[in-house]
Structures are given as structure tokens and as C-alpha cells.
Motif scaffolding. Sequence first.
Motif, PDB file in Angstrom:
ATOM      1  N   VAL A  89       0.838  -1.196   0.000  1.00  0.00           N
ATOM      2  CA  VAL A  89       0.000   0.000   0.000  1.00  0.00           C
ATOM      3  C   VAL A  89       0.876   1.251   0.000  1.00  0.00           C
ATOM      4  N   THR A  90       1.914   1.242   0.831  1.00  0.00           N
ATOM      5  CA  THR A  90       2.847   2.372   0.875  1.00  0.00           C
ATOM      6  C   THR A  90       3.565   2.531  -0.458  1.00  0.00           C
ATOM      7  N   GLN A  91       3.994   1.407  -1.028  1.00  0.00           N
ATOM      8  CA  GLN A  91       4.707   1.452  -2.297  1.00  0.00           C
ATOM      9  C   GLN A  91       3.858   2.082  -3.393  1.00  0.00           C
ATOM     10  N   ALA A  92       2.564   1.805  -3.381  1.00  0.00           N
ATOM     11  CA  ALA A  92       1.684   2.385  -4.397  1.00  0.00           C
ATOM     12  C   ALA A  92       1.685   3.911  -4.314  1.00  0.00           C
ATOM     13  N   TYR A  93       1.646   4.447  -3.094  1.00  0.00           N
ATOM     14  CA  TYR A  93       1.677   5.909  -2.932  1.00  0.00           C
ATOM     15  C   TYR A  93       3.020   6.465  -3.385  1.00  0.00           C
ATOM     16  N   VAL A  94       4.099   5.805  -2.970  1.00  0.00           N
ATOM     17  CA  VAL A  94       5.433   6.293  -3.314  1.00  0.00           C
ATOM     18  C   VAL A  94       5.673   6.200  -4.820  1.00  0.00           C
ATOM     19  N   ASP A  95       5.247   5.116  -5.441  1.00  0.00           N
ATOM     20  CA  ASP A  95       5.391   4.997  -6.892  1.00  0.00           C
ATOM     21  C   ASP A  95       4.639   6.116  -7.615  1.00  0.00           C
ATOM     22  N   ASP A  96       3.448   6.432  -7.125  1.00  0.00           N
ATOM     23  CA  ASP A  96       2.683   7.533  -7.722  1.00  0.00           C
ATOM     24  C   ASP A  96       3.414   8.856  -7.521  1.00  0.00           C
ATOM     25  N   ALA A  97       4.030   9.021  -6.358  1.00  0.00           N
ATOM     26  CA  ALA A  97       4.799  10.242  -6.106  1.00  0.00           C
ATOM     27  C   ALA A  97       5.986  10.355  -7.063  1.00  0.00           C
ATOM     28  N   VAL A  98       6.611   9.229  -7.387  1.00  0.00           N
ATOM     29  CA  VAL A  98       7.712   9.228  -8.355  1.00  0.00           C
ATOM     30  C   VAL A  98       7.219   9.730  -9.709  1.00  0.00           C
ATOM     31  N   LEU A  99       6.061   9.258 -10.139  1.00  0.00           N
ATOM     32  CA  LEU A  99       5.514   9.696 -11.421  1.00  0.00           C
ATOM     33  C   LEU A  99       5.150  11.177 -11.387  1.00  0.00           C
ATOM     34  N   ARG A 100       4.644  11.646 -10.244  1.00  0.00           N
ATOM     35  CA  ARG A 100       4.338  13.070 -10.124  1.00  0.00           C
ATOM     36  C   ARG A 100       5.620  13.914 -10.138  1.00  0.00           C
ATOM     37  N   LEU A 101       6.673  13.397  -9.523  1.00  0.00           N
ATOM     38  CA  LEU A 101       7.956  14.096  -9.597  1.00  0.00           C
ATOM     39  C   LEU A 101       8.413  14.212 -11.041  1.00  0.00           C
ATOM     40  N   ASN A 102       8.308  13.133 -11.777  1.00  0.00           N
ATOM     41  CA  ASN A 102       8.699  13.153 -13.186  1.00  0.00           C
ATOM     42  C   ASN A 102       7.931  14.210 -13.979  1.00  0.00           C
ATOM     43  N   ARG A 103       6.666  14.428 -13.609  1.00  0.00           N
ATOM     44  CA  ARG A 103       5.834  15.408 -14.317  1.00  0.00           C
ATOM     45  C   ARG A 103       5.997  16.818 -13.757  1.00  0.00           C
ATOM     46  N   GLY A 104       6.813  16.965 -12.714  1.00  0.00           N
ATOM     47  CA  GLY A 104       6.982  18.272 -12.093  1.00  0.00           C
ATOM     48  C   GLY A 104       5.817  18.673 -11.228  1.00  0.00           C
ATOM     49  N   GLU A 105       5.071  17.688 -10.710  1.00  0.00           N
ATOM     50  CA  GLU A 105       3.844  17.975  -9.957  1.00  0.00           C
ATOM     51  C   GLU A 105       3.948  17.621  -8.475  1.00  0.00           C
ATOM     52  N   LEU A 106       5.062  17.088  -8.012  1.00  0.00           N
ATOM     53  CA  LEU A 106       5.177  16.684  -6.610  1.00  0.00           C
ATOM     54  C   LEU A 106       5.526  17.903  -5.764  1.00  0.00           C
ATOM     55  N   ASP A 107       4.651  18.224  -4.806  1.00  0.00           N
ATOM     56  CA  ASP A 107       4.928  19.378  -3.957  1.00  0.00           C
ATOM     57  C   ASP A 107       5.486  18.928  -2.615  1.00  0.00           C
TER      58      ASP A 107
END
Length: 395
Positions: free
Chosen positions: A307-325
Motif C-alpha cells: 500500500v505504501t509502495q503504491a503511494y510512493v510509486d505515484d509520487a515518483v511519477l508526479r515528480l517526473n511530471r513536475g507535480e510533486l509538492d
Amino acid sequence: MKPSKDLYRTRALFEPDHEAFRASVQGYLKRHVIDHIEEWDEQGIIPRAPWLAAGELGFVGLNAPEEYGGGGVTDYRFRVAMIEELAKVNAASLAAGFSGQTDIVLPYVFDFATPEQAQRWLPKLVTGEHIGAIAMTEPGTGSDLQAIRTTARRDGDEWVINGAKTFITNGINCDLVVVVARTDESPEVGSKAFSLFVVEEGTPGFTRGRKLEKVGLKSQDTAELNFEDVRVPASNLLGDEGRGLHSLMSHLPLERLSIAVTACAGARAALSWTIDYVRERRAFGKAVAEFQNTQFAIAEMLTELEVTQAYVDDAVLRLNRGELDAVDAAKAKWWASEMHKRTVDRCVQLFGGYGYMLEYPIARAYADTRITTIFGGTTEIMKLIIARDTLGVRG
């Protein structure tokens, strides 16, 4: 028994290029790292050789611009694959050193340096010939960056830096340090009181204090750094004067996501070792894996990890898009690091007495893991960041 579940099956996060890169990291670890981890821990420091080998393969400067010899890779999934492979072999100290260079120092340099500065510093950083550090924390300040007392005073064409830093990753091996210093003593300037400077090895007045003896990460060099009338040319100001804290804040999402990724990778490695152990270890006439308590513990840890990995993986993709705050990075950091700590602790328990023996990787991981809820901002600071954003309050 049937074969155990493969905790390293390819996740949806990765594509074939990432898996090919992962294989090259595995080869590097076999040739340059695995046989030396215990030796480095005994010596209390990692030599230059694995840095140079990683630099030759492009691992250290993976994200640096190509014009300075870097890989020009902006997809953080490659770093995730590398972090996971380092965790598998229990190379936490080397992973911490690489993260300090690749996820912290290099982005500050290539984002804020002038072309002349970048040409001076980046080529050797990306090859591993030079190791970098960032000096923020001071004795008594902890996570309170506004309390920084190190000063930089302009004197003609130079800045004169005075102060002390502590808990500095790569502090002994570093060839250059990004230093956070107060450049304006006026009380009304607030966050505009701070600037960033690059101090290079050999600069008069720049000295190292103790190599700090830590509970874990034994071979990762953490040090005290001292600056006594250190004179650096005006050209060593990194970014604009008075924008130091702004620069730090803009890069904290990457630093904290890096810790979250490392936490998930560490928990996965610990759980994998433990599953293998409880399937083989016998007690009271049967495998430890056959006890219901063991089964419940494994089920709980695996579920929490995934469950944690799913959130972190999504955060990685948001970082790639420049969207992780900063707020979402804080969520990932505190939750994943606390999950990591809980998981490793429970895994030690399932190993029994052997879990406390340093000949087993779980024991070394137990010592290495404790820092993850502290560095990069404590769990309590992460919660304050999230709560203040959610509630719109400062107190």
C-alpha cells in the motif's frame, strides 16, 4: 512448501529500459560492492573505488546535464531501480552516500550554478572523482533552518564564512560542500537572510571535525565541518544572494521522496530475507512459517509495504511530471520511513536471537534503518508541514 512469492517481480512503475538499467546496477554491485560491505563497515568509511566505478558507468551523474558529462536522465524511475538494488544487498551506507550526491548536491549545482560554475564543478562530480556534501544542519538547530548561525560576510570580491555544521553526509570524503549561511543579520528580512555557497577542499579555514560514530550506516562518512574565516570568491555564491532558503525548499520534495523510496526498498529487502528465513528455520518440529503468528505478521507487513509502495510509486511519477509538492513529499517521507522502521523491527523478531547477530543482514539493517525517520526532516516536522497546509494555521 511451494516457492515463496517473488517480492521483486516487476511493478507497473517500470518499463523494459528500467529493468535493463537494473541489470547493469546488479553487475556493478557484484563486481565492486558486495564482497566489500563488511570490510567498509569495519573501516568506518567507503573508499573512492566504488564511486569511481559507479561514475564510469554513469550512475553517479545520472541526472546531470549531458553537456557536463552527465546522463541527462530526468526520469526518476532509474534512480528507484538503483536504490532497490542497493537495498537488496544491504549496501545502505553506499546508498546514502550516492543519494547525497545524486539527489541533493547535483541538483543544487545544475539548477542554480552559472555556466562557468557548472563547468568548474559538475564534470568531476558526475564521474565520482569529486564527492559533494551539503551543509545545512548545525549543532542545536536540527530541522529549524531559520536558526542557522553560520554567517557569510561580503568583503570586496570575497565572502568570509564562519560557523560550524554537523551530521554532514559525505563530510569526510567530500571535495566540495554547498554551505547554507546567513548573509543578512537584519531581523526583518526573514527567509531572505540566507544564501548558498560552494566551499572547495583545500580552502584555508575549512576543516573537518570528528567523523561521527553512528548507531548504523557505519561506513557512510558523517562528519562535523568547521569554517573559520573561510574566504571564497564572490563567484562561489550559488544562486542569488538571499535566496538560499527558497532554493532549499524547492529541492526538499526530491530529497524526501528519495528517503521514501529508500524506505520502501529497505522494507522490501528485509521482508524478503525474513520470508526466506522463516521458511527454512524450524522450531517445535515445523517451519517457523507454519505458525499462525508468523503468517499474520508476514501478511500485515506485506500489505503495509505494498500500500505504501503504491503511494510512493505515484509520487515518483508526479515528480517526473513536475507535480510533486513539498506537502505530498512530506507524506511519503514520514509514512514510508515509519513503515520501514516497523517492518525491520518485526523482521528482527521473527529471526529470533539470530536477528540480533551482525552476521545476518537483518541485524545491520536494524541499525541502519533507525535514522530514516530523523534525517531529511523528522516525522514530527513532516506532520507539521502537512497539518499546517491542511488547516491553514502556523501554530
